[in-house]
Design a protein around this motif. Sequence first.
Motif, PDB file in Angstrom:
ATOM      1  N   GLY A  62      31.404  37.896  13.113  1.00 54.37           N
ATOM      2  CA  GLY A  62      32.196  37.464  14.180  1.00 54.37           C
ATOM      3  C   GLY A  62      33.707  37.936  14.255  1.00 54.37           C
ATOM      4  O   GLY A  62      34.091  38.459  13.098  1.00 54.37           O
ATOM      5  N   HIS A  63      34.434  38.212  15.196  1.00 53.99           N
ATOM      6  CA  HIS A  63      35.692  38.519  15.323  1.00 53.99           C
ATOM      7  C   HIS A  63      36.598  37.146  14.769  1.00 53.99           C
ATOM      8  O   HIS A  63      37.745  37.589  14.207  1.00 53.99           O
ATOM      9  N   ALA A  64      36.056  36.153  14.929  1.00 56.25           N
ATOM     10  CA  ALA A  64      36.764  35.043  14.281  1.00 56.25           C
ATOM     11  C   ALA A  64      35.428  34.191  13.764  1.00 56.25           C
ATOM     12  O   ALA A  64      34.454  34.047  14.198  1.00 56.25           O
ATOM     13  N   VAL A  65      35.716  33.711  12.414  1.00 58.27           N
ATOM     14  CA  VAL A  65      34.845  33.089  11.626  1.00 58.27           C
ATOM     15  C   VAL A  65      35.535  31.599  11.491  1.00 58.27           C
ATOM     16  O   VAL A  65      36.584  31.347  11.018  1.00 58.27           O
ATOM     17  N   ILE A  66      34.408  30.470  11.554  1.00 61.18           N
ATOM     18  CA  ILE A  66      34.766  29.263  11.436  1.00 61.18           C
ATOM     19  C   ILE A  66      33.929  28.672  10.433  1.00 61.18           C
ATOM     20  O   ILE A  66      32.593  28.373  10.859  1.00 61.18           O
ATOM     21  N   PRO A  67      34.407  28.275   9.163  1.00 60.57           N
ATOM     22  CA  PRO A  67      33.679  27.671   8.291  1.00 60.57           C
ATOM     23  C   PRO A  67      33.516  25.938   8.738  1.00 60.57           C
ATOM     24  O   PRO A  67      34.571  25.603   8.955  1.00 60.57           O
ATOM     25  N   ILE A  68      32.434  25.415   8.490  1.00 60.31           N
ATOM     26  CA  ILE A  68      32.421  23.973   9.295  1.00 60.31           C
ATOM     27  C   ILE A  68      31.321  23.350   8.318  1.00 60.31           C
ATOM     28  O   ILE A  68      30.207  23.892   8.070  1.00 60.31           O
ATOM     29  N   ALA A 110      48.103  22.592   1.849  1.00 61.45           N
ATOM     30  CA  ALA A 110      48.334  21.135   2.711  1.00 61.45           C
ATOM     31  C   ALA A 110      47.257  20.357   2.027  1.00 61.45           C
ATOM     32  O   ALA A 110      46.065  20.496   1.778  1.00 61.45           O
ATOM     33  N   SER A 111      48.046  19.118   1.655  1.00 62.75           N
ATOM     34  CA  SER A 111      47.090  18.134   1.088  1.00 62.75           C
ATOM     35  C   SER A 111      45.964  17.574   2.070  1.00 62.75           C
ATOM     36  O   SER A 111      45.065  16.997   1.638  1.00 62.75           O
ATOM     37  N   ASN A 112      45.863  17.903   3.243  1.00 67.45           N
ATOM     38  CA  ASN A 112      44.987  17.195   4.138  1.00 67.45           C
ATOM     39  C   ASN A 112      44.161  18.292   4.689  1.00 67.45           C
ATOM     40  O   ASN A 112      43.432  18.072   5.888  1.00 67.45           O
ATOM     41  N   ALA A 113      44.065  19.334   4.229  1.00 72.00           N
ATOM     42  CA  ALA A 113      43.171  20.500   4.711  1.00 72.00           C
ATOM     43  C   ALA A 113      41.952  20.519   3.903  1.00 72.00           C
ATOM     44  O   ALA A 113      42.026  20.875   2.788  1.00 72.00           O
ATOM     45  N   GLY A 114      40.664  20.788   4.709  1.00 72.07           N
ATOM     46  CA  GLY A 114      39.521  20.852   4.001  1.00 72.07           C
ATOM     47  C   GLY A 114      39.190  22.624   4.073  1.00 72.07           C
ATOM     48  O   GLY A 114      39.887  23.386   4.200  1.00 72.07           O
ATOM     49  N   ASP A 115      38.001  22.609   4.347  1.00 72.78           N
ATOM     50  CA  ASP A 115      37.538  24.195   4.495  1.00 72.78           C
ATOM     51  C   ASP A 115      37.223  24.307   5.841  1.00 72.78           C
ATOM     52  O   ASP A 115      36.999  25.539   6.287  1.00 72.78           O
ATOM     53  N   PHE A 116      37.363  23.511   6.743  1.00 78.65           N
ATOM     54  CA  PHE A 116      37.240  23.439   8.318  1.00 78.65           C
ATOM     55  C   PHE A 116      38.566  24.277   8.812  1.00 78.65           C
ATOM     56  O   PHE A 116      39.619  23.692   8.764  1.00 78.65           O
ATOM     57  N   ARG A 117      38.501  25.702   9.322  1.00 80.19           N
ATOM     58  CA  ARG A 117      39.340  26.325   9.716  1.00 80.19           C
ATOM     59  C   ARG A 117      38.819  27.763  10.448  1.00 80.19           C
ATOM     60  O   ARG A 117      37.556  27.834  10.489  1.00 80.19           O
ATOM     61  N   LEU A 118      39.555  28.179  11.325  1.00 82.47           N
ATOM     62  CA  LEU A 118      39.146  29.464  11.888  1.00 82.47           C
ATOM     63  C   LEU A 118      40.048  30.694  11.010  1.00 82.47           C
ATOM     64  O   LEU A 118      41.146  30.638  10.823  1.00 82.47           O
ATOM     65  N   LEU A 119      39.199  31.623  10.804  1.00 80.74           N
ATOM     66  CA  LEU A 119      39.841  32.848  10.148  1.00 80.74           C
ATOM     67  C   LEU A 119      39.573  34.014  11.106  1.00 80.74           C
ATOM     68  O   LEU A 119      38.443  34.284  11.671  1.00 80.74           O
ATOM     69  N   ASP A 120      40.531  34.876  11.287  1.00 77.32           N
ATOM     70  CA  ASP A 120      40.369  36.174  12.011  1.00 77.32           C
ATOM     71  C   ASP A 120      39.554  36.915  11.011  1.00 77.32           C
ATOM     72  O   ASP A 120      39.640  37.028   9.842  1.00 77.32           O
ATOM     73  N   ARG A 121      39.115  37.996  11.725  1.00 82.07           N
ATOM     74  CA  ARG A 121      38.222  39.234  10.995  1.00 82.07           C
ATOM     75  C   ARG A 121      39.133  39.711   9.879  1.00 82.07           C
ATOM     76  O   ARG A 121      38.639  40.033   8.830  1.00 82.07           O
ATOM     77  N   GLN A 122      40.392  40.053  10.103  1.00 85.36           N
ATOM     78  CA  GLN A 122      41.191  40.590   9.151  1.00 85.36           C
ATOM     79  C   GLN A 122      41.125  39.763   7.742  1.00 85.36           C
ATOM     80  O   GLN A 122      41.136  40.311   6.800  1.00 85.36           O
ATOM     81  N   VAL A 123      41.216  38.461   7.893  1.00 86.59           N
ATOM     82  CA  VAL A 123      41.331  37.649   6.626  1.00 86.59           C
ATOM     83  C   VAL A 123      39.942  37.438   6.071  1.00 86.59           C
ATOM     84  O   VAL A 123      39.938  37.574   4.865  1.00 86.59           O
TER      85      VAL A 123
END
Length: 327
Positions: free
Chosen positions: A96-102, A161-174
Amino acid sequence: MPLTQILLSLVVPVFNEEAAIAPFLARAGAAIEGACRRVGPGTTYEIVFVDDGSTDATAAILTAARTQRSEIEVVCLSRNFGKDAALAAGLRHARGHAVIPIDVDLQDPPEVIEEMVALWMAGAVIVNGVRRGREVDTLMKRLTAWGFYGVYNRFADQGIASNAGDFRLLDRQVVDILNTLPERSRFMKGLFSWVGFRQAEVQFVRERRQTGQTKWRYWRLWNFALDGLTGSTTAPLRVWTYIGLTVAGFAILYGVALIGLTLATGNAVPGYPSIMVTMLFLGGLNLLSLGIMGEYVGRIAAEVRGRPLYLVRDVNGERARLPEQDT
Ligand code: UDP
Ligand code: MG
């Protein structure tokens, strides 16, 4: 956004989650369809499941689900490699152009995806999911999390960040950058913050697990924490120089005092207690510093061996040939 057709990817590591998959597909499927509409017509999505060596019916359920929904991709690892490795496999496979681990257990509410995608379209390269509170966690978990993030952020070059997990959106670049990182012991949260870029965040309330139970026992969390710390710090190694200097300084002062005392009183052998205390104290410090070095050396050994981070058994039922070479 460019005129090309946009593809969104969900990356879902699963380990013995037979009961969680159907509810996940129902809710996350609806959410990602909403997100696609938000991006614009022609936008499509894929859901990449990474079966992290499940021993229950997870793989069969995924295969069956794939026959009904062509958006589903199934990557099966050859055994349980742990969530971070499974995520790495998923990131590699996602197109994907954006990838979201969930997570599959619906603790990361899929409805948030639409908001993430909106921020991504507005120019953010990473959109972090940040939990608004830890009400659902036990006191012990909250305390240990607090301690870990405190230590990590004190010593690591890039805080997390102390409250961030793996749930996020990553652009293809990253995603492409993460795919080329050579390291084997991967602490994803640390890597996400290490890459930098324009980051945004979405707040959400982390719900309780819907089915099954967490696979994180405290011993595992402890080792996870060690991986994180040794992966992004060198301060624990270097601090011994200064501790050593300080202790040696005190030893010199103490020596001078002892010489003075002996000269004054003529009695050279007082102090069994002081000898015991200094010996045990220094012995303890020595072992501690060695142990800390060991933590780093062990990880260096793992890096030098250069074994892949995970092995893929099959992708969508097709047997995988070579070990993937990212890793
Ligand atoms: N998971 C995995 N491999 C493992 C352990 C967990 O792929 O060895 C997956 C699991 O199926 C779930 C996600 O990682 O989708 C989060 O796991 P869990 O809910 O146990 O962790 P917690 O939410 O308690 O942090
Ligand atoms: Mg969970």
